[in-house]
Design an enzyme around this catalytic site. Structure first.
Site, PDB file in Angstrom:
ATOM      1  N   LYS A  53       2.383  30.081 -23.282  1.00 34.73           N
ATOM      2  CA  LYS A  53       1.333  29.327 -24.668  1.00 34.73           C
ATOM      3  C   LYS A  53       0.105  29.037 -24.135  1.00 34.73           C
ATOM      4  O   LYS A  53      -1.627  29.056 -23.726  1.00 34.73           O
ATOM      5  CB  LYS A  53       1.515  29.111 -25.934  1.00 34.73           C
ATOM      6  CG  LYS A  53       1.201  29.993 -26.628  1.00 34.73           C
ATOM      7  CD  LYS A  53       2.156  28.871 -27.685  1.00 34.73           C
ATOM      8  CE  LYS A  53       1.151  27.706 -28.946  1.00 34.73           C
ATOM      9  NZ  LYS A  53       2.020  27.549 -29.890  1.00 34.73           N
ATOM     10  N   THR A  98       3.525  19.598  -4.666  1.00 34.99           N
ATOM     11  CA  THR A  98       2.472  18.785  -4.104  1.00 34.99           C
ATOM     12  C   THR A  98       3.182  17.442  -4.962  1.00 34.99           C
ATOM     13  O   THR A  98       4.229  17.875  -5.923  1.00 34.99           O
ATOM     14  CB  THR A  98       1.527  18.665  -4.821  1.00 34.99           C
ATOM     15  OG1 THR A  98       0.668  19.953  -4.588  1.00 34.99           O
ATOM     16  CG2 THR A  98       0.816  17.496  -4.793  1.00 34.99           C
ATOM     17  N   ASN A 113      -8.592  28.798 -24.474  1.00 29.97           N
ATOM     18  CA  ASN A 113      -9.736  28.072 -25.255  1.00 29.97           C
ATOM     19  C   ASN A 113      -9.981  28.124 -24.060  1.00 29.97           C
ATOM     20  O   ASN A 113     -11.441  26.832 -24.845  1.00 29.97           O
ATOM     21  CB  ASN A 113      -8.696  26.752 -25.552  1.00 29.97           C
ATOM     22  CG  ASN A 113      -7.472  27.610 -27.173  1.00 29.97           C
ATOM     23  OD1 ASN A 113      -7.641  28.615 -27.607  1.00 29.97           O
ATOM     24  ND2 ASN A 113      -6.674  27.206 -27.669  1.00 29.97           N
ATOM     25  N   LYS A 121       1.222  31.948 -14.960  1.00 27.92           N
ATOM     26  CA  LYS A 121       0.223  32.065 -14.687  1.00 27.92           C
ATOM     27  C   LYS A 121      -0.225  32.223 -13.991  1.00 27.92           C
ATOM     28  O   LYS A 121      -1.987  32.621 -13.507  1.00 27.92           O
ATOM     29  CB  LYS A 121       0.605  30.779 -13.357  1.00 27.92           C
ATOM     30  CG  LYS A 121       0.798  28.961 -14.140  1.00 27.92           C
ATOM     31  CD  LYS A 121      -0.131  28.368 -13.731  1.00 27.92           C
ATOM     32  CE  LYS A 121       0.744  27.424 -14.316  1.00 27.92           C
ATOM     33  NZ  LYS A 121      -0.722  25.288 -14.041  1.00 27.92           N
ATOM     34  N   TYR A 156       6.803  31.066 -16.552  1.00 22.47           N
ATOM     35  CA  TYR A 156       5.726  29.920 -15.588  1.00 22.47           C
ATOM     36  C   TYR A 156       4.916  31.355 -14.778  1.00 22.47           C
ATOM     37  O   TYR A 156       3.602  31.081 -14.742  1.00 22.47           O
ATOM     38  CB  TYR A 156       6.814  29.000 -15.079  1.00 22.47           C
ATOM     39  CG  TYR A 156       5.589  27.882 -13.889  1.00 22.47           C
ATOM     40  CD1 TYR A 156       5.099  27.586 -14.220  1.00 22.47           C
ATOM     41  CD2 TYR A 156       5.557  27.882 -12.564  1.00 22.47           C
ATOM     42  CE1 TYR A 156       4.214  26.183 -13.971  1.00 22.47           C
ATOM     43  CE2 TYR A 156       4.803  27.478 -12.117  1.00 22.47           C
ATOM     44  CZ  TYR A 156       4.380  26.392 -12.557  1.00 22.47           C
ATOM     45  OH  TYR A 156       2.541  25.195 -11.918  1.00 22.47           O
ATOM     46  N   SER A 205      -0.250  22.339 -18.434  1.00 17.56           N
ATOM     47  CA  SER A 205       1.339  22.526 -17.936  1.00 17.56           C
ATOM     48  C   SER A 205       2.378  22.348 -17.682  1.00 17.56           C
ATOM     49  O   SER A 205       2.481  21.179 -16.404  1.00 17.56           O
ATOM     50  CB  SER A 205       0.877  23.735 -17.025  1.00 17.56           C
ATOM     51  OG  SER A 205       2.204  25.199 -17.150  1.00 17.56           O
TER      52      SER A 205
END
Ligand code: UDP
Length: 321
Positions: free
Chosen positions: A96, A180, A104, A154, A150, A80
């Site tokens: 997507k 991070t 998937n 998520k 986003y 992502s």
């Protein structure tokens, strides 16, 4: 030997994880469509006999059908865009990969009876009204703003994980990753630490957005990867959402001063407008990670920044000897 699949393998966290897995003796298939990942992140392992790279978009089921021929034991789904700069430039792709892409790869995990770890985000909490944020907090996300593509993608990715866990018993784990960092971030990633360190080393203005009073909690990459691997390892993490982040909180202005001082930079600290929907505070409650995984971050921001600055410095010396 059953293989480990890492989506987003050429990205910042993905490439660190791949290198770690290879070092640990695993057979790894890395997937990336290189929309923000860089092949150079994988240069150390590209020719390794236990590493295979698949250039593919996991949102496209056809592109990953070959994986059904493989023996797979674990799937880490990291693919992502993750930096606000990149996900806001590619909102549909971001939605997507976190929804269709998650679906998937979960189908693959179900077929292979593989363990599955999805990297969600602290952005699931939006601009939080509860501080620090435990996993039980349901968040304060604006669906009608630049971060929604986003944050909501998520969150929907988490829902898809939940359904595969509940309906099909897939060994799913969801990590909500907080900020991070390390030197592996792209120089143009746009995030605060990569921006400040590259600006300070180049003697350019250090760009603080807003007045810099907003806070974040920064986790060094090694601590993060260790946390993700423990989640994959422990069955107790199946069907759980777990915060992975460093619980020590700093204001953005404080980080600017730290980096300026540590680099002995002459850069000026300058102030720009705060982006829309920029969360005012962010700090993980990590009790769950401590209890289930026995995990605690061990690298302080000062230590992590020093390693990061040294590495960026080496790169700059290579470019401008
Ligand atoms: N930020 C900043 N200057 C920069 C980049 C970011 O002041 O050059 C701020 C940003 O507005 C946010 C914080 O630093 O408040 C962390 O931003 P980042 O993009 O790293 O990640 P986020 O936590 O927003 O996803």
């Amino acid at each position: 030997m059953r293989k480990v699949i890492v989506s987003g393998a050429a990205g910042f966290l993905g490439s660190y994880l791949v290198k770690q897995l290879i070092q640990q003796g695993e057979e790894v298939i890395g997937i990336d469509n290189l929309s923000s990942g860089l092949m150079s992140n994988l240069s150390e392992v590209l020719n390794h006999p236990r590493f295979n790279f698949l250039l593919a978009d996991v949102s496209d089921k056809e592109a990953i059908t070959d994986l059904y021929q493989e023996k797979v034991k674990e799937i880490y789904h990291l693919a992502s865009q993750a930096s606000p700069k990149f996900y806001q430039a590619n909102p549909f792709e971001t939605m997507k990969v976190n929804t269709q892409g998650t679906f998937n790869l979960l189908e693959l995990a179900r077929d292979k009876e593989a363990k599955f770890l999805y990297t969600s985000t602290s952005e699931a909490y939006g601009d939080p009204e509860v501080h620090p944020q435990p996993e039980s907090y349901r968040g304060n996300v604006n669906t009608w703003g630049p971060r929604a593509c986003y944050d909501e993608a998520k969150r929907l990715g988490e829902v898809i994980c939940y359904e595969f866990y509940e309906r099909y018993g897939v060994a799913v784990k969801v990590a909500r990753i907080f900020n991070t960092y390390s030197a592996g971030l792209r120089n143009d990633d746009g995030r605060v630490i990569s921006n400040f360190v590259t600006q300070a080393l180049a003697g350019e203005d250090i760009t603080v957005y807003g007045d810099g009073s907003q806070t974040r909690s920064f986790c060094y990459v090694d601590d993060n990867i260790r946390g993700l691997q423990l989640m994959m390892k422990y069955d107790e993490a199946n069907g759980e959402i777990i915060n992975i982040g460093n619980p020590v909180e700093y204001s953005v202005l404080n980080v600017a001063y730290m980096i300026k001082q540590m680099t002995q930079s002459e850069s000026k600290i300058v102030f720009y407008p705060l982006p829309k929907d920029d969360p005012k505070v962010r700090r993980p409650d990590i009790n769950k990670a401590q209890n289930i995984l026995g995990w605690d971050p061990v690298i302080s921001l000062a230590e992590g920044l020093q390693i990061t600055i040294n590495k960026y410095n080496e790169t700059l010396v290579q470019i401008h000897p």
